[in-house]
Design an enzyme around this catalytic site. Structure first.
Site, mmCIF file in Angstrom:
data_model
loop_
_atom_site.group_PDB
_atom_site.id
_atom_site.type_symbol
_atom_site.label_atom_id
_atom_site.label_comp_id
_atom_site.label_asym_id
_atom_site.label_seq_id
_atom_site.Cartn_x
_atom_site.Cartn_y
_atom_site.Cartn_z
ATOM 1 N N SER A 22 0.801 -1.232 0.000
ATOM 2 C CA SER A 22 0.000 0.000 0.000
ATOM 3 C C SER A 22 0.831 1.279 0.000
ATOM 4 O O SER A 22 0.487 2.225 -0.725
ATOM 5 C CB SER A 22 -0.982 -0.017 1.169
ATOM 6 O OG SER A 22 -1.957 -1.010 0.956
ATOM 7 N N LYS A 72 -9.116 -5.446 10.810
ATOM 8 C CA LYS A 72 -10.359 -5.032 10.140
ATOM 9 C C LYS A 72 -11.616 -5.317 10.967
ATOM 10 O O LYS A 72 -12.554 -4.532 10.968
ATOM 11 C CB LYS A 72 -10.512 -5.774 8.806
ATOM 12 C CG LYS A 72 -9.464 -5.443 7.775
ATOM 13 C CD LYS A 72 -9.778 -6.185 6.477
ATOM 14 C CE LYS A 72 -8.591 -6.162 5.556
ATOM 15 N NZ LYS A 72 -8.896 -6.700 4.227
ATOM 16 N N ASP A 112 -12.840 -3.410 0.108
ATOM 17 C CA ASP A 112 -12.317 -4.671 -0.450
ATOM 18 C C ASP A 112 -13.240 -5.275 -1.509
ATOM 19 O O ASP A 112 -12.800 -5.617 -2.606
ATOM 20 C CB ASP A 112 -12.125 -5.708 0.665
ATOM 21 C CG ASP A 112 -10.952 -5.374 1.566
ATOM 22 O OD1 ASP A 112 -9.952 -4.815 1.075
ATOM 23 O OD2 ASP A 112 -11.032 -5.684 2.771
ATOM 24 N N ALA A 137 -14.782 -19.501 2.807
ATOM 25 C CA ALA A 137 -15.809 -18.890 3.656
ATOM 26 C C ALA A 137 -15.183 -18.082 4.793
ATOM 27 O O ALA A 137 -15.746 -17.956 5.870
ATOM 28 C CB ALA A 137 -16.737 -19.976 4.206
ATOM 29 N N GLY A 138 -13.991 -17.520 4.539
ATOM 30 C CA GLY A 138 -13.322 -16.694 5.542
ATOM 31 C C GLY A 138 -13.708 -15.229 5.401
ATOM 32 O O GLY A 138 -14.745 -14.895 4.818
ATOM 33 N N TYR A 253 -2.569 -12.357 -5.182
ATOM 34 C CA TYR A 253 -1.753 -11.666 -6.186
ATOM 35 C C TYR A 253 -0.272 -12.006 -6.055
ATOM 36 O O TYR A 253 0.536 -11.624 -6.902
ATOM 37 C CB TYR A 253 -1.962 -10.146 -6.144
ATOM 38 C CG TYR A 253 -1.658 -9.522 -4.806
ATOM 39 C CD1 TYR A 253 -2.685 -9.273 -3.910
ATOM 40 C CD2 TYR A 253 -0.365 -9.192 -4.438
ATOM 41 C CE1 TYR A 253 -2.426 -8.718 -2.669
ATOM 42 C CE2 TYR A 253 -0.097 -8.628 -3.207
ATOM 43 C CZ TYR A 253 -1.130 -8.392 -2.326
ATOM 44 O OH TYR A 253 -0.862 -7.858 -1.097
ATOM 45 N N GLN A 282 -9.191 -1.432 -4.327
ATOM 46 C CA GLN A 282 -9.576 -1.128 -2.938
ATOM 47 C C GLN A 282 -8.794 0.089 -2.453
ATOM 48 O O GLN A 282 -9.328 0.938 -1.742
ATOM 49 C CB GLN A 282 -9.462 -2.343 -2.000
ATOM 50 C CG GLN A 282 -8.060 -2.930 -1.759
ATOM 51 C CD GLN A 282 -7.190 -2.123 -0.804
ATOM 52 O OE1 GLN A 282 -7.689 -1.518 0.134
ATOM 53 N NE2 GLN A 282 -5.888 -2.097 -1.060
HETATM 54 P P1 ATR Z 1 -9.305 -14.725 4.775
HETATM 55 O O1 ATR Z 1 -9.622 -13.634 5.746
HETATM 56 O O2 ATR Z 1 -8.086 -14.458 3.948
HETATM 57 O O3 ATR Z 1 -10.469 -15.117 3.944
HETATM 58 P P2 ATR Z 1 -9.588 -16.856 6.703
HETATM 59 O O4 ATR Z 1 -10.701 -16.130 7.327
HETATM 60 O O5 ATR Z 1 -8.545 -17.437 7.595
HETATM 61 O O6 ATR Z 1 -8.808 -15.965 5.663
HETATM 62 O O7 ATR Z 1 -10.190 -18.010 5.764
HETATM 63 C C1 ATR Z 1 -9.378 -18.915 5.150
HETATM 64 C C2 ATR Z 1 -10.157 -19.677 4.088
HETATM 65 O O8 ATR Z 1 -9.232 -20.539 3.412
HETATM 66 C C3 ATR Z 1 -11.229 -20.608 4.658
HETATM 67 O O9 ATR Z 1 -12.276 -20.690 3.733
HETATM 68 C C4 ATR Z 1 -10.485 -21.927 4.806
HETATM 69 O O10 ATR Z 1 -11.295 -23.084 4.805
HETATM 70 P P3 ATR Z 1 -11.812 -23.733 6.214
HETATM 71 O O11 ATR Z 1 -12.927 -22.861 6.670
HETATM 72 O O12 ATR Z 1 -12.234 -25.097 5.849
HETATM 73 O O13 ATR Z 1 -10.627 -23.677 7.131
HETATM 74 C C5 ATR Z 1 -9.656 -21.895 3.544
HETATM 75 N N1 ATR Z 1 -8.498 -22.785 3.625
HETATM 76 C C6 ATR Z 1 -7.364 -22.569 4.316
HETATM 77 N N2 ATR Z 1 -6.526 -23.606 4.169
HETATM 78 C C7 ATR Z 1 -7.146 -24.494 3.347
HETATM 79 C C8 ATR Z 1 -6.798 -25.765 2.800
HETATM 80 N N3 ATR Z 1 -5.627 -26.346 3.072
HETATM 81 N N4 ATR Z 1 -7.680 -26.376 2.005
HETATM 82 C C9 ATR Z 1 -8.873 -25.820 1.727
HETATM 83 N N5 ATR Z 1 -9.262 -24.623 2.199
HETATM 84 C C10 ATR Z 1 -8.410 -23.968 3.004
#
Ligand code: ATR
Length: 317
Positions: A22, A72, A112, A137-138, A253, A282
């Site tokens: 940034s 955040k 974002d 789903a994070g 990226y 963003q």
């Molecule tokens: P962010 O804020 O970057 O979205 P996060 O909130 O930690 O990060 O979410 C990480 C995402 O990557 C989740 O969807 C996670 O899946 P789970 O909910 O099953 O943990 C996914 N993820 C991380 N490592 C993974 C892996 N080895 N295989 C599949 N999905 C993964």
């Protein structure tokens, strides 16, 4: 000012913050507009010190801040700021505006998801009315899902942990009134890919320790009826069958091209984009909130590209 003092201060708070692009990107935007009185720097701020540091920035007459991981969400808990409707629903704020100066209110925004939408538009993808598949789903998935849920798109969210995607989908449906938001696991992943027009990858797969993994690797290939195809051939066939002529967006990226994008491009004719223009937009949207001016996204993009490439040169030395 003449003495080199900058009277318009901006920055990004995060923990860790060392890899933030940034400062380079925003400084390029200020320079291009001749705003030499503005400076933008990165600050390492531990979550426990967030409130204190934001107040300190305000007392020092900062104009605006970006917040990144893990701040955040945290900023909303402090009760210090007024989040706009979208960032409140997303539960995440990445932009603070000290609109009234030292003694004014602090406003919070989330640029974002809009950045992601603008990146798709920049790549030539019109998302209006399109079926969108979101992988993961994070936190990143949540903002993007909320954005397209509000826009009225039909959404499917799939995640390694199915319950998390189901819960997120319910939350999005409830917050937006959009009844076409569904969540699930990876079991029916190929069908979900086939159903979608636009695919957005938001997990960490393809990055860091997951550099050599793509989401395709985590989907079941089923049975090889002819018994003479390799696993890779079966995977390529499914990719082509499910992705031909679609838009594939990975929000990562760095690296510039994840295994997911590489495999999609090799097996099918797709419009592929990485997370770089999302990062740029963003930032450009934050810039606009703070200054009321529209920065040149291409100038910001060039600055980011150059920084990424010189970084990877250093790393391979
Ligand atoms: P962010 O804020 O970057 O979205 P996060 O909130 O930690 O990060 O979410 C990480 C995402 O990557 C989740 O969807 C996670 O899946 P789970 O909910 O099953 O943990 C996914 N993820 C991380 N490592 C993974 C892996 N080895 N295989 C599949 N999905 C993964």
């Amino acid at each position: 000012m003449g003495n080199g003092m900058k009277n318009c201060k901006f920055g990004v708070f995060g923990y860790p913050i060392t890899h933030s692009l940034s400062p380079i990107m925003q400084t390029a935007a200020f320079d291009a507009l001749g705003m030499s009185n503005c400076e933008y720097k990165a600050y390492a701020v531990e979550p426990g010190n967030l409130m204190e540091e934001v107040l300190k920035a305000q007392a020092e007459n900062f104009c605006g801040l970006n917040l990144t991981i893990p701040l955040k969400e945290k900023i909303i808990e402090t009760g210090l700021i007024i989040p706009d409707d979208f960032s409140k629903k997303a539960g995440a704020v990445n932009t603070l505006h000290f609109k009234g100066g030292k003694d004014g209110e602090i406003y919070g925004y989330n640029t974002d998801a809009k950045g992601a939408a603008k990146a798709l538009e920049y790549a030539g993808c019109d998302t209006f009315g399109k079926k969108i598949l979101i992988i993961g789903a994070g936190g990143a998935s949540k903002s993007i899902s909320l954005y397209f849920g509000e826009a009225g798109n039909s959404l499917k969210i799939i995640n390694r942990t199915a319950e998390k995607a189901q819960r997120l989908a319910e939350e999005i449906a409830e917050k937006t009134g959009n009844v076409n938001v569904f969540g699930g696991g990876f079991e029916s992943g190929w069908d979900d890919l086939k159903e979608a027009d636009v695919i957005i990858q938001t997990t960490e797969l393809g990055m860091g320790k997951y550099e050599d993994v793509s989401v395709f690797d985590q989907l079941s290939l089923g049975k090889d009826e002819t018994n003479n195809k390799t696993k890779d051939e079966m995977k390529d066939e499914l990719i082509r069958e499910c992705l031909e002529n679609k838009t594939v967006f990975d929000i990562v990226y760095n690296p510039e091209e994840t295994k997911f994008l590489r495999e999609a491009k090799a097996a099918a004719n797709v419009r592929a984009l990485n997370g770089m223009m999302m990062l740029v937009f963003q930032g450009a949207l934050s810039f606009e909130i703070w200054t009321g001016k529209k920065p040149d996204a291409n100038v910001m993009k060039e600055a980011v590209l150059e920084a990424l490439r010189s970084k990877s040169r250093h790393e391979s030395e």
